[in-house]
Motif scaffolding. Structure first.
Motif, PDB file in Angstrom:
ATOM      1  N   THR A   1      48.513  -2.865  39.536  1.00  0.00           N
ATOM      2  CA  THR A   1      47.479  -3.607  39.127  1.00  0.00           C
ATOM      3  C   THR A   1      47.537  -4.908  39.792  1.00  0.00           C
TER       4      THR A   1
ATOM      5  N   LEU B   1      40.516  -4.623  37.521  1.00  0.00           N
ATOM      6  CA  LEU B   1      40.314  -3.263  37.148  1.00  0.00           C
ATOM      7  C   LEU B   1      38.882  -2.798  37.198  1.00  0.00           C
ATOM      8  N   TRP B   2      38.631  -1.845  37.960  1.00  0.00           N
ATOM      9  CA  TRP B   2      37.108  -1.356  37.804  1.00  0.00           C
ATOM     10  C   TRP B   2      37.039  -0.490  36.553  1.00  0.00           C
ATOM     11  N   SER B   3      35.954  -0.626  36.037  1.00  0.00           N
ATOM     12  CA  SER B   3      35.512   0.607  34.996  1.00  0.00           C
ATOM     13  C   SER B   3      34.127   0.908  35.092  1.00  0.00           C
ATOM     14  N   ALA B   4      33.622   1.862  34.473  1.00  0.00           N
ATOM     15  CA  ALA B   4      32.326   2.359  34.529  1.00  0.00           C
ATOM     16  C   ALA B   4      31.573   1.347  33.492  1.00  0.00           C
ATOM     17  N   ASP B   5      31.838   0.790  32.718  1.00  0.00           N
ATOM     18  CA  ASP B   5      31.216  -0.094  31.996  1.00  0.00           C
ATOM     19  C   ASP B   5      31.765  -1.362  31.403  1.00  0.00           C
ATOM     20  N   GLY B   6      32.903  -1.752  32.236  1.00  0.00           N
ATOM     21  CA  GLY B   6      33.573  -2.925  31.779  1.00  0.00           C
ATOM     22  C   GLY B   6      32.732  -4.265  32.849  1.00  0.00           C
TER      23      GLY B   6
ATOM     24  N   SER C   1      32.031  -3.638  37.220  1.00  0.00           N
ATOM     25  CA  SER C   1      31.466  -2.320  36.784  1.00  0.00           C
ATOM     26  C   SER C   1      30.252  -2.173  38.170  1.00  0.00           C
TER      27      SER C   1
ATOM     28  N   GLN D   1      37.117   0.846  42.463  1.00  0.00           N
ATOM     29  CA  GLN D   1      38.512   0.049  42.549  1.00  0.00           C
ATOM     30  C   GLN D   1      38.493  -0.580  44.098  1.00  0.00           C
TER      31      GLN D   1
END
Length: 653
Positions: free
Chosen positions: A377, A395-400, A403, A411
């Motif tokens: 990380t 950090l990548w996330s679909a809904d963070g 995004s 990422q």
């Protein structure tokens, strides 16, 4: 108190080799430490008479210490290679055919970061960054052609100049042997190696297959070359980390380049040259012409891992550590054996980062550690006004927050646009965060913020293609910060892998005069105010400005080298205790020659030698009208070198 010959064994008992590796980098060497070792409770200050800055064209160290030249630009690494003649350089020798081929087998130009890799008691391998070329100090007529807008014609007439510059940058990997207390280059060593702007490179980590790097699904990108190599780091498994910094300067013709939308956004946030590059490489090499290769810059701006003992292993660009203007790659082992790498982004109003590995270091199986820097990380630091702080995970996330809605599809996108991700998360913009050092005894972390004249009183402004608060704050307390400052971090529970920390200002640099000294770091600071750990009497203090590389010795002293206009004299090396009543009492240890910045700061394990880099002596002049002739003397061009201060007199500490 221990005899000098016992200091090495004492340090080996108290600290592991891994921890000793982590104390700096550079290109000039010095035997700098006393025959005193600190206990757990007491940390001693410096005990040498401070250097009085003179502004002269030489290297000055205190009485009882010796400055030796170890290796210089153009010294042959192999017996078949010629030695660079600095007098002939003034007559245009580097414009002649064959000069670049010779440079590929000679020590490189403009030294910066260093890593030390012991082989035996008096033998070691040194990795030395060769940051950038200085064509005005290399080629007669180059400056005049550039000013007249005729560089394309100059390069066409002298095609060797660009080949020479590409061969002069990157990394020099050399073996040294100590004989009679003096370090000397081992010619024809099997470890001697040049890594240049044309060396084959591999990519690893989450962004290695990204299309902007030239990769594809299942196929990692490959590239050629490294340059802009600034500070550095050493891993516990014995590899060298070199940090690519101002890579945007090498590319030209960006004004009408065919950037696709995502590339255009990334270029804007990172920075690029809209017209000509700083060095004119686009006139002879299509890789550096943004009209022809608009995505080539994405292959640069990374941390590169090199095995200094095995030239058959290609260098790797570590995408998990992110892309920005890397200054540091300071590596430590957390209590749970995760690897932590501290990373500065050297531009005004940019961020401090750290990477924490997912896997754990295995001292019994060094080969198994090679993948540790590919998965983990990356964090950016937020420094709060109350002295607390948090590491914000990129950090990548679909809904963070990071995004697709924010422009990040993976990422890999986050790692290609660390600056944009840190903007969104609310990291703290700093005054050019550069090198990082960690005290092996306490775990405290030190960050050099070299300067930021654009820091103002107003709470808003523009910087690096985005609107931000450019006013003073607790972590950047001085307006028009021309002298820079140093911040001390305390990771929670002394754990480098922690997600929270506390912090405080250690030094706000400038002229050490009593009426400028501020007693409290959180007191309002004027443009001329300075803070030296709370000391209020300037007697015995040395003035300094623009801290760059840092190191911490085994006695609890912070070593600082500088890059900028100094209050007195030339750039140099400075020392201050980190504990006790003399905390913050800065003392000058070394002064460099005219026009040079001083880089590195790397001790040998016995702490009898300190390597420093004397970079670009003669800056401000040209090859035909030099302002410095150090170290060869009148009638010769200045040559960037590594020097050594060694040979402690008995009783001198």
């Amino acid at each position: 108190v221990y005899k000098r010959q016992d200091l090495h064994s004492l340090i080996e008992r108290r600290y592991s080799r891994r921890e000793l590796f982590r104390v700096g980098s550079g290109v000039a060497v010095a035997g700098v430490l006393a025959a005193c070792a600190r206990s757990e409770a007491v940390r001693s200050g410096t005990r040498f008479a401070p250097v009085r800055p003179s502004g002269g064209d030489t290297v000055v160290v205190p009485d009882g210490y010796r400055a030796d030249t170890v290796v210089r630009w153009g010294d042959p690494l192999f017996s078949a290679a010629p030695t660079l003649d600095s007098a002939a350089v003034m007559r245009g020798a580097l414009l002649q055919p064959g000069a670049a081929a010779a440079q590929e087998r000679q020590f490189g130009f403009n030294c910066d970061g260093i890593g030390i890799f012991p082989l035996a008691q008096d033998r070691l391998v040194l990795c030395v960054n060769n940051e950038f070329p200085s064509p005005v100090l290399m080629f007669p007529g180059w400056l005049e052609a550039a000013r007249a807008g005729q560089l394309a014609d100059y390069v066409a007439e002298y095609p060797e100049c660009n080949l020479l510059m590409q061969a002069a940058v990157g990394v020099s990997n050399i073996e040294l042997a100590r004989e009679d207390g003096r370090w000397q280059l081992v010619t024809d060593s099997r470890y001697n190696r040049r890594i240049t702007a044309t060396t084959e490179m591999q990519f690893s980590g989450p962004a290695a297959e990204h299309a902007l790097l030239g990769g594809s699904a299942g196929a990692a990108a490959r590239g050629r070359g490294t340059f802009g190599n600034c500070a550095a780091g050493v891993t516990p498994w014995g590899t060298y980390l070199t940090a690519e910094e101002n890579v945007q300067d090498y590319f030209g013709n960006g004004e009408d380049a065919p950037f696709e939308p995502k590339a255009s956004e990334l270029h804007s946030r990172f920075g690029y040259r809209r017209r000509r590059s700083a060095f004119g490489w686009e006139h002879s090499d299509p890789r550096f012409d943004l009209r022809r290769q608009p995505n080539e810059p994405f292959r640069f701006g990374w941390v590169v891992e090199i095995d200094p003992l095995n030239p058959n292993i290609p260098p790797r660009k570590l995408t998990a550590l992110g892309r920005f203007r890397h200054e540091a790659a300071t590596t430590v082992v957390a209590p749970d054996n995760r690897i932590v790498v501290y990373l500065g982004d050297d531009q005004a109003f940019e961020y401090l980062y750290k990477f924490v590995s997912a896997g754990r270091f295995n001292a019994e199986d060094p080969a198994s550690n090679w993948s540790l820097l590919d998965e983990g990380t990356l964090y950016a630091a937020r420094l709060d006004a109350d002295g607390s702080g948090e590491w914000l995970p990129l950090l990548w996330s679909a809904d963070g927050p990071l995004s697709p809605a924010a422009g990040f599809d993976s990422q890999a996108d986050v790692l290609l646009n660390c600056r944009g991700a840190a903007d969104i998360l609310g990291a703290t913009p700093l005054d050019r965060p550069e090198d990082v050092a960690v005290d092996p005894a306490t775990g405290r972390v030190y960050l050099a913020c070299t300067m930021n004249p654009a820091r103002g009183e107003a709470p808003e402004g523009m910087a690096a293609a985005r609107g931000i608060d450019t006013g003073v704050d607790a972590a950047n307390p001085r307006p028009e910060n021309r002298g820079g400052h140093i911040i001390e971090f305390h990771e929670a529970d002394g754990d480098a892998g922690a997600q929270v920390f506390t912090w405080e200002i250690l030094l706000v640099a400038g002229a050490a005069e009593t009426d400028r000294l501020v007693a409290l770091s959180d007191a309002p600071l004027g443009r001329d105010s300075v803070y030296f750990g709370g000391i209020t009497d300037a007697a015995g203090l040395s003035s300094f400005a623009n801290p760059d590389n840092l190191a911490v010795d085994s006695q609890g002293n912070l070593w600082i080298v500088t890059d900028g206009n100094q209050p007195d004299g030339n750039n140099g090396c400075f020392v201050c205790p980190l504990d006790g009543p003399m905390r913050g009492a800065v003392t000058q240890f070394m002064e460099g020659p005219i026009g040079a910045e001083i880089c590195g700061c790397e001790f040998t394990a016995d702490e009898q030698s300190l390597f420093l880099a004397v970079q670009h002596p003669g800056s401000g002049g040209t090859v035909t009208q030099p302002v410095s002739s150090w170290p060869d003397g009148p009638g010769r061009a200045a040559r960037p070198r590594r020097r050594e201060q060694s040979g402690l007199d008995e009783g001198v500490d």
